[in-house]
Design an enzyme around this catalytic site. Sequence first.
Site, PDB file in Angstrom:
ATOM      1  N   HIS A 120       0.855  -1.190   0.000  1.00  0.00           N
ATOM      2  CA  HIS A 120       0.000   0.000   0.000  1.00  0.00           C
ATOM      3  C   HIS A 120       0.885   1.231   0.000  1.00  0.00           C
ATOM      4  O   HIS A 120       1.946   1.224   0.624  1.00  0.00           O
ATOM      5  CB  HIS A 120      -0.904  -0.002   1.241  1.00  0.00           C
ATOM      6  N   ASP A 148      -7.936  -5.307   0.050  1.00  0.00           N
ATOM      7  CA  ASP A 148      -8.429  -6.044  -1.112  1.00  0.00           C
ATOM      8  C   ASP A 148      -8.099  -7.521  -1.059  1.00  0.00           C
ATOM      9  O   ASP A 148      -8.637  -8.314  -1.832  1.00  0.00           O
ATOM     10  CB  ASP A 148      -7.838  -5.448  -2.399  1.00  0.00           C
TER      11      ASP A 148
HETATM   12  N1  ACO Z   1       4.267  -7.626  -4.766  1.00  0.00           N
HETATM   13  C1  ACO Z   1       5.627  -7.648  -4.893  1.00  0.00           C
HETATM   14  N2  ACO Z   1       6.408  -6.570  -4.753  1.00  0.00           N
HETATM   15  C2  ACO Z   1       5.820  -5.403  -4.456  1.00  0.00           C
HETATM   16  C3  ACO Z   1       4.409  -5.308  -4.303  1.00  0.00           C
HETATM   17  C4  ACO Z   1       3.626  -6.466  -4.456  1.00  0.00           C
HETATM   18  N3  ACO Z   1       2.311  -6.425  -4.315  1.00  0.00           N
HETATM   19  N4  ACO Z   1       4.080  -4.021  -3.990  1.00  0.00           N
HETATM   20  C5  ACO Z   1       5.229  -3.331  -3.981  1.00  0.00           C
HETATM   21  N5  ACO Z   1       6.283  -4.162  -4.260  1.00  0.00           N
HETATM   22  C6  ACO Z   1       7.693  -3.776  -4.262  1.00  0.00           C
HETATM   23  C7  ACO Z   1       8.044  -2.983  -5.506  1.00  0.00           C
HETATM   24  O1  ACO Z   1       8.511  -3.820  -6.555  1.00  0.00           O
HETATM   25  C8  ACO Z   1       9.109  -2.040  -4.997  1.00  0.00           C
HETATM   26  O2  ACO Z   1      10.332  -2.756  -4.954  1.00  0.00           O
HETATM   27  P1  ACO Z   1      11.749  -1.961  -5.157  1.00  0.00           P
HETATM   28  O3  ACO Z   1      11.833  -0.985  -4.007  1.00  0.00           O
HETATM   29  O4  ACO Z   1      12.772  -3.047  -5.093  1.00  0.00           O
HETATM   30  O5  ACO Z   1      11.665  -1.294  -6.504  1.00  0.00           O
HETATM   31  C9  ACO Z   1       8.710  -1.757  -3.560  1.00  0.00           C
HETATM   32  O6  ACO Z   1       7.915  -2.899  -3.150  1.00  0.00           O
HETATM   33  C10 ACO Z   1       7.870  -0.483  -3.408  1.00  0.00           C
HETATM   34  O7  ACO Z   1       6.770  -0.531  -4.338  1.00  0.00           O
HETATM   35  P2  ACO Z   1       6.140   0.747  -5.066  1.00  0.00           P
HETATM   36  O8  ACO Z   1       5.366   0.313  -6.260  1.00  0.00           O
HETATM   37  O9  ACO Z   1       7.193   1.780  -5.273  1.00  0.00           O
HETATM   38  O10 ACO Z   1       5.179   1.265  -3.947  1.00  0.00           O
HETATM   39  P3  ACO Z   1       3.941   2.212  -4.151  1.00  0.00           P
HETATM   40  O11 ACO Z   1       3.678   2.818  -2.828  1.00  0.00           O
HETATM   41  O12 ACO Z   1       4.142   3.141  -5.301  1.00  0.00           O
HETATM   42  O13 ACO Z   1       2.772   1.199  -4.596  1.00  0.00           O
HETATM   43  C11 ACO Z   1       0.909  -0.245  -4.604  1.00  0.00           C
HETATM   44  C12 ACO Z   1       1.740   0.777  -3.798  1.00  0.00           C
HETATM   45  C13 ACO Z   1       0.514   0.333  -5.977  1.00  0.00           C
HETATM   46  C14 ACO Z   1      -0.387  -0.522  -3.836  1.00  0.00           C
HETATM   47  C15 ACO Z   1       1.729  -1.544  -4.769  1.00  0.00           C
HETATM   48  O14 ACO Z   1       2.068  -2.080  -3.507  1.00  0.00           O
HETATM   49  C16 ACO Z   1       1.006  -2.606  -5.611  1.00  0.00           C
HETATM   50  O15 ACO Z   1       1.083  -2.566  -6.845  1.00  0.00           O
HETATM   51  N6  ACO Z   1       0.260  -3.556  -4.938  1.00  0.00           N
HETATM   52  C17 ACO Z   1      -0.526  -4.525  -5.650  1.00  0.00           C
HETATM   53  C18 ACO Z   1      -1.841  -3.885  -6.098  1.00  0.00           C
HETATM   54  C19 ACO Z   1      -2.801  -3.665  -4.936  1.00  0.00           C
HETATM   55  O16 ACO Z   1      -3.022  -4.551  -4.121  1.00  0.00           O
HETATM   56  N7  ACO Z   1      -3.398  -2.466  -4.899  1.00  0.00           N
HETATM   57  C20 ACO Z   1      -4.401  -2.116  -3.875  1.00  0.00           C
HETATM   58  C21 ACO Z   1      -4.002  -0.908  -3.121  1.00  0.00           C
HETATM   59  S1  ACO Z   1      -5.179  -0.648  -1.824  1.00  0.00           S
HETATM   60  C22 ACO Z   1      -6.468   0.216  -2.515  1.00  0.00           C
HETATM   61  O17 ACO Z   1      -6.381   0.893  -3.501  1.00  0.00           O
HETATM   62  C23 ACO Z   1      -7.771   0.089  -1.824  1.00  0.00           C
END
Ligand code: ACO
Length: 439
Positions: free
Chosen positions: A315, A373
Amino acid sequence: MNDTTAGKAAADKAATLSLNGKASQMPMRSGTIGPDVIDVGKLYANTGCFTYDPGFTSTANCSSRITYIDGDEGTLLYRGYPIEQLAEGSNFLEVCYLLLHGDLPNKGQFDQFRTTISRHTMVHEQMTRFYTGFRRDAHPMAIMTGTVGALSAFYHDSTDINDQTQRMIASHRMIAKMPTMASMAFKYSIGQPFIYPRNDLDYTANFLQMCFAVPCEPYVVNPILARALDRIFILHADHEQNASTSTVRLAGSSGANPFACIAAGIACLWGPAHGGANEAALNMLEEIGTVDRVAEYVKRAKDKNSGFRLMGFGHRVYKNYDPRAKVMQKTCHEVLDALGVRNEPLLKVALELERIALQDEYFIEKKLYPNIDFYSGITLRALGFPKDMFTVLFAVARTVGWIAQWKEMIEDPEQRIGRPRQLYIGAPRREFAAIEKRA
Ligand code: ACO
């Protein structure tokens, strides 16, 4: 509500920016809780520079009294009340009143609010024509974006945003009509007749009957399932300045029609990184299929080259367990118990995935925890909703948050039209040449 100190300038605090040998002072502001903010409003005037912050990761776009999140602690408060307490002791309509008005209602205020909302549940009969204009296989979020936007062509008596009474009527209309509109999108997609609202039922029970009743036989609402869905609505009601809420505020900042602003929020919510994630999480659990394949998917999620992420994990704000996910997990178990499907294979996959991921160094180090979710997809499917309705249910719940934030923005004397700046990296000035003179 004594919040006169909220957003006050922190008189003794200022940030100093040193740029090209010149120091600029920027005032700081303190909220009631949470980090202080540096007020950069005069930065360009004083230094000729903008700030650069794609995705607004460090930027507060407004001050707000509605919702507070501490992502490190895993705290979520609506108007100061912890989400766990509201999910346990309140109901969605009461939470709507709280978000909209700022305080919990007393009995008289609640009864009046309930009556007002129930008097606005029907939609203009002409609206049915908009639904029948869509293909039957249209995604219900596409239908919602179109039909909620179409509301702006009706209800002209509540669209003067400068009139406090009209703003409140528009707010009541949105909260009341959204379940009706969502159920119509669902009924249309499965080829069943629209079911009219029943004002003798409470908000969520009425929504269930509009979705699942048919005209040829009586429909009895299961109170355990209605309570579970009501709790899901409470969990999704607001989440401060997330992407769709910021969209609503930005659209509204130009003075746009309130119904059109909510349609903009719905469009934003549809994306898989936001409201579409519960659908994506359930798809992923189905793809994994059995407990023995969980480890393989965790391995893929850790491999940057795979392009695969564990949906329902991580998140932007929560770097701890999402407090809503805890309530959601409990609700999921309650629903599966009530329906006698405790052995649902996808629940086993979800529990194993959660167990393995929470012990894994990659997820621990990056602070990736299950978000709301993760369990909501399994729960909503058990309630009888197809996957493409999940985000629609989210939109039903989030409408009150959007409308409360929109109202707060309109009533905020500091608010101006939203107009971000940019770092231009395109071609510098060049002279136009006629087509025959171009290489
Ligand atoms: N699985 C594996 N790796 C992940 C995941 C995941 N679900 N989420 C983040 N990471 C990793 C990224 O690859 C990144 O790694 P790095 O630092 O080595 O490059 C690090 O964790 C940080 O991730 P970001 O994408 O920079 O974090 P951000 O805060 O921008 O993204 C997000 C948050 C979009 C929710 C992300 O965690 C994701 O895509 N999750 C899956 C989709 C999801 O469940 N979304 C629901 C959000 S809740 C809502 O809207 C109600």
